[in-house]
Design a protein around this motif. Structure first.
Motif, mmCIF file in Angstrom:
data_model
loop_
_atom_site.group_PDB
_atom_site.id
_atom_site.type_symbol
_atom_site.label_atom_id
_atom_site.label_comp_id
_atom_site.label_asym_id
_atom_site.label_seq_id
_atom_site.Cartn_x
_atom_site.Cartn_y
_atom_site.Cartn_z
ATOM 1 N N THR A 385 0.779 -1.178 0.085
ATOM 2 C CA THR A 385 -0.092 0.211 -0.098
ATOM 3 C C THR A 385 0.875 1.077 0.083
ATOM 4 O OG1 THR A 385 -0.030 -0.149 2.545
ATOM 5 C CG2 THR A 385 -2.092 -1.112 1.181
ATOM 6 N N THR A 386 2.016 1.233 0.663
ATOM 7 C CA THR A 386 3.030 2.161 0.587
ATOM 8 C C THR A 386 3.671 2.671 -0.741
ATOM 9 O OG1 THR A 386 3.524 2.076 3.029
ATOM 10 C CG2 THR A 386 5.099 3.473 1.832
ATOM 11 N N SER A 387 4.078 1.322 -1.254
ATOM 12 C CA SER A 387 4.548 1.497 -2.643
ATOM 13 C C SER A 387 3.436 2.234 -3.822
ATOM 14 C CB SER A 387 5.034 0.248 -3.316
ATOM 15 O OG SER A 387 5.401 0.226 -4.488
ATOM 16 N N ALA A 388 2.195 1.645 -3.516
ATOM 17 C CA ALA A 388 1.098 2.145 -4.370
ATOM 18 C C ALA A 388 1.111 3.698 -4.119
ATOM 19 C CB ALA A 388 -0.077 1.344 -4.263
ATOM 20 N N PHE A 389 0.637 3.892 -2.890
ATOM 21 C CA PHE A 389 0.405 5.534 -2.578
ATOM 22 C C PHE A 389 1.376 6.406 -2.976
ATOM 23 C CE2 PHE A 389 1.101 8.958 0.529
ATOM 24 C CZ PHE A 389 -0.182 9.565 0.100
ATOM 25 N N ALA A 390 2.824 6.125 -2.665
ATOM 26 C CA ALA A 390 3.872 6.704 -2.945
ATOM 27 C C ALA A 390 4.304 6.442 -4.268
ATOM 28 C CB ALA A 390 5.040 6.368 -2.086
ATOM 29 N N THR A 391 3.597 5.963 -4.937
ATOM 30 C CA THR A 391 3.722 5.481 -6.535
ATOM 31 C C THR A 391 5.205 5.114 -6.705
ATOM 32 O OG1 THR A 391 4.460 8.153 -7.196
ATOM 33 C CG2 THR A 391 2.367 7.285 -7.146
ATOM 34 N N VAL A 392 5.791 4.247 -5.978
ATOM 35 C CA VAL A 392 6.944 3.449 -6.165
ATOM 36 C C VAL A 392 7.144 2.666 -6.969
ATOM 37 C CG1 VAL A 392 9.196 2.679 -4.892
ATOM 38 C CG2 VAL A 392 7.420 4.202 -3.553
ATOM 39 N N GLY A 393 6.584 1.404 -6.764
ATOM 40 C CA GLY A 393 6.297 0.323 -7.887
ATOM 41 C C GLY A 393 6.930 -1.009 -7.345
ATOM 42 N N LEU A 394 7.410 -0.874 -6.108
ATOM 43 C CA LEU A 394 8.344 -2.103 -5.621
ATOM 44 C C LEU A 394 7.231 -2.838 -5.118
ATOM 45 C CD1 LEU A 394 11.282 -0.388 -3.716
ATOM 46 C CD2 LEU A 394 11.454 -1.649 -5.973
ATOM 47 N N SER A 395 7.520 -4.117 -4.938
ATOM 48 C CA SER A 395 6.541 -5.175 -4.348
ATOM 49 C C SER A 395 7.133 -6.344 -3.988
ATOM 50 C CB SER A 395 5.356 -5.475 -5.547
ATOM 51 O OG SER A 395 4.655 -6.461 -5.159
ATOM 52 N N THR A 396 6.527 -7.024 -2.735
ATOM 53 C CA THR A 396 7.301 -8.339 -2.524
ATOM 54 C C THR A 396 6.825 -9.417 -3.167
ATOM 55 O OG1 THR A 396 5.325 -8.430 -0.887
ATOM 56 C CG2 THR A 396 7.464 -7.354 -0.065
ATOM 57 N N GLY A 397 5.936 -9.030 -4.338
ATOM 58 C CA GLY A 397 5.503 -10.200 -4.990
ATOM 59 C C GLY A 397 4.067 -10.585 -4.949
ATOM 60 N N ILE A 398 3.239 -9.802 -4.420
ATOM 61 C CA ILE A 398 1.812 -10.082 -3.910
ATOM 62 C C ILE A 398 0.739 -9.429 -4.830
ATOM 63 C CG2 ILE A 398 2.357 -10.815 -1.528
ATOM 64 C CD1 ILE A 398 1.153 -8.162 -0.732
ATOM 65 N N THR A 399 1.255 -8.350 -5.774
ATOM 66 C CA THR A 399 0.395 -7.628 -6.409
ATOM 67 C C THR A 399 -0.513 -8.484 -7.072
ATOM 68 O OG1 THR A 399 2.016 -6.138 -6.602
ATOM 69 C CG2 THR A 399 0.372 -5.322 -7.939
ATOM 70 N N GLY A 400 -0.020 -9.374 -7.900
ATOM 71 C CA GLY A 400 -1.061 -10.344 -8.874
ATOM 72 C C GLY A 400 -1.826 -10.990 -8.197
ATOM 73 N N GLN A 401 -1.682 -11.125 -6.812
ATOM 74 C CA GLN A 401 -2.662 -12.188 -6.083
ATOM 75 C C GLN A 401 -3.610 -11.529 -5.022
ATOM 76 O OE1 GLN A 401 0.194 -15.290 -4.039
ATOM 77 N NE2 GLN A 401 1.698 -14.104 -5.260
ATOM 78 N N LEU A 402 -3.882 -10.238 -5.332
ATOM 79 C CA LEU A 402 -4.643 -9.592 -4.342
ATOM 80 C C LEU A 402 -6.192 -9.794 -4.634
ATOM 81 C CD1 LEU A 402 -2.603 -6.391 -3.963
ATOM 82 C CD2 LEU A 402 -2.849 -8.202 -2.412
ATOM 83 N N GLY A 403 -6.559 -10.195 -5.988
ATOM 84 C CA GLY A 403 -7.917 -10.206 -6.496
ATOM 85 C C GLY A 403 -8.283 -9.061 -7.038
ATOM 86 N N THR A 404 -9.342 -8.801 -7.533
ATOM 87 C CA THR A 404 -9.868 -7.835 -8.293
ATOM 88 C C THR A 404 -10.076 -6.720 -7.429
ATOM 89 O OG1 THR A 404 -11.168 -9.067 -9.942
ATOM 90 C CG2 THR A 404 -11.786 -6.793 -9.726
ATOM 91 N N ALA A 405 -10.706 -6.827 -6.107
ATOM 92 C CA ALA A 405 -11.148 -5.833 -5.025
ATOM 93 C C ALA A 405 -10.076 -5.231 -4.701
ATOM 94 C CB ALA A 405 -12.063 -6.473 -3.991
ATOM 95 N N GLY A 406 -8.616 -6.161 -4.379
ATOM 96 C CA GLY A 406 -7.746 -5.681 -3.957
ATOM 97 C C GLY A 406 -6.678 -4.911 -4.999
#
Length: 447
Positions: A385-406
């Motif tokens: 969430t911090t990466s998204a809000f701060a428009t960073v783009g780093l991820s621990t690898g869970i972005t594609g596993q959050l589901g549509t709502a996430g």
């Protein structure tokens, strides 16, 4: 043709938000075309919307493998969205600063003109030309270095080397973090000729156009630099060194990150990780394998972000530094807040507190929402969430596993995080007015 009501955009911030939303909509439509996706059919709406928002807001998060999922046409669309988004952010932030200064009172305007001489008050065209020239110059130099390295050092064909060089140069300067390599920069973790030019482009994009222009104009007269430039140029190296030491110390013995490299090869990945945490999004080590201490420190760096009127996100360096000086003045019992030989006005301090607290609230709400909706742990969700809000783009690898709502939660965080601080501060400044009376002072118990 229906006319747009004159009162439809009473505040320039409304126009900024509408323009970015329209660009995201166009990008979504283009990415949904079958020609944009590898394989059969076009991309789904949510996937296209997420990617378009991430590109326009120069974030870099993705729910799919960018090199494999999108075709060269799709990559070109993403590149165009990054360039439009980055140019729009720098331009709009600079022009809103001009507008805010013009709406101030005469005395305040004169003080603002003295402190923002780099913006060229009154000359909008110079701002547009300056942003365009700065962007193209940095991107061109970076692209040439990357193209040469990939062509001569990695046996890329010349055409492919040029395309990869241009794409990653634009992505770096605009702090987007999109890469045409599935593992981002992991394959180049120890290559100074690839990582260092990208780091330099990221830092320059994160400084902001006003700072770059002022340094170029007054490089021999540092004493005449504005307070904004002094704050950004003083705090940026401190944050970069702090991030470098944090990564190097915590990951030195981690066999999944730096521990697998020779001792002399651990410096560049640490530097790259520190720079990219300033909202760029490239990674040369596996973020999912970082220690919790490194993840927490990276969250702080991402949240702070880069300079105002630049392509970096976060609450901005100036906001963070102003809050530091507010605390320092209060601890010392001083009535006025002083920074670099200047007194900070109450209005600026209230704006800094407002931006910081609202940003904390947004990240907290987003984190709690995803914790309830997904099976992932707090540290992973907070990082995301911090990466998204701060428009960073780093991820621990869970972005594609959050589901549509996430994913939609992250879309909202990216959009609000990218435009929120700019529009909020301009709105607060443009609404500035004097109260003709004062209420009796109250002193609630603090602490």
């Amino acid at each position: 043709m229906a006319r747009i009501p004159q009162r439809a955009f009473r505040h320039p911030a409304q126009l900024v938000v509408t323009g970015f939303a329209a660009t995201i909509a166009v990008g979504t439509a283009l990415l949904m075309l079958p020609v944009s996706r590898s394989g059969e059919g076009g991309a789904g709406f949510v996937t296209a919307l997420f990617t378009s928002t991430s590109a326009v807001c120069v974030t870099g998060l993705s729910t799919v493998d960018v090199p494999a999922y999108w075709t060269p046409f799709g990559h070109a669309v993403i590149l165009l969205l990054i360039q439009v988004g980055g140019f729009g952010i720098m331009t709009m932030a600079s022009l809103l600063a001009l507008l805010v200064s013009r709406r101030m009172g005469l005395r305040t305007r004169l003080n603002a003109a003295a402190e923002t001489k780099a913006l060229g008050l009154g000359d909008v065209r110079s701002v547009l030309r300056g942003v365009a020239a700065t962007s193209l110059a940095v991107e061109a130099v970076t692209a040439v270095v990357l193209t040469t390295r990939l062509w001569l050092g990695y046996d890329y064909g010349f055409g492919r080397a040029v395309w990869f060089g241009v794409f990653h140069a634009v992505s770096a300067f605009n702090n987007a973090g999109f890469a045409l390599w599935s593992d981002s920069l992991v394959g180049f973790a120890t290559d100074w000729w690839v990582c260092l030019p990208l780091c330099v482009a990221v830092v320059l994009g994160g400084l902001g156009f006003p700072v770059i222009l002022e340094v170029l104009k007054r490089r021999r007269h540092a004493r005449e630099w504005s307070l904004h430039t002094r704050i950004v140029l003083s705090a940026t190296p401190v944050l970069l060194v702090a991030g470098f030491v944090l990564v190097l110390a915590n990951e030195w013995r981690n066999p999944e990150t730096l521990g697998a490299l020779a001792a002399h090869d651990r410096v560049l990945p640490s530097l790259t990780a520190s720079v990219m945490a300033r909202t760029a999004g490239f990674n040369s080590v596996d973020i999912g394998q970082l220690s919790e201490g490194t993840l927490v420190g990276t969250v702080f760096l991402m949240f702070i972000g880069g300079g105002s009127a630049g392509t970096a996100g976060g609450i901005k360096v100036t906001t963070f530094v102003l809050l530091f000086f507010v605390i320092w003045a209060e601890v010392r019992g001083e009535a006025d807040v002083q920074a670099f030989g200047r007194r900070i006005g109450d209005r600026a301090m209230r704006q800094a507190v407002t931006v910081a607290l609202l940003s904390v609230a947004l990240v907290a709400v987003g984190t709690m929402t995803l914790v309830e909706m997904t099976p992932f742990g707090l540290h992973q969700v907070l990082f995301e969430t911090t990466s998204a809000f701060a428009t960073v783009g780093l991820s621990t690898g869970i972005t594609g596993q959050l589901g549509t709502a996430g994913e939609m939660v992250l879309v909202i965080l990216m959009f609000v995080g990218r435009l929120g601080p700019i529009t909020l501060v301009s709105a607060l400044a443009l609404r500035e007015r004097q109260r003709l009376y004062q209420n009796p002072e109250g002193r609630p118990i603090i602490g």
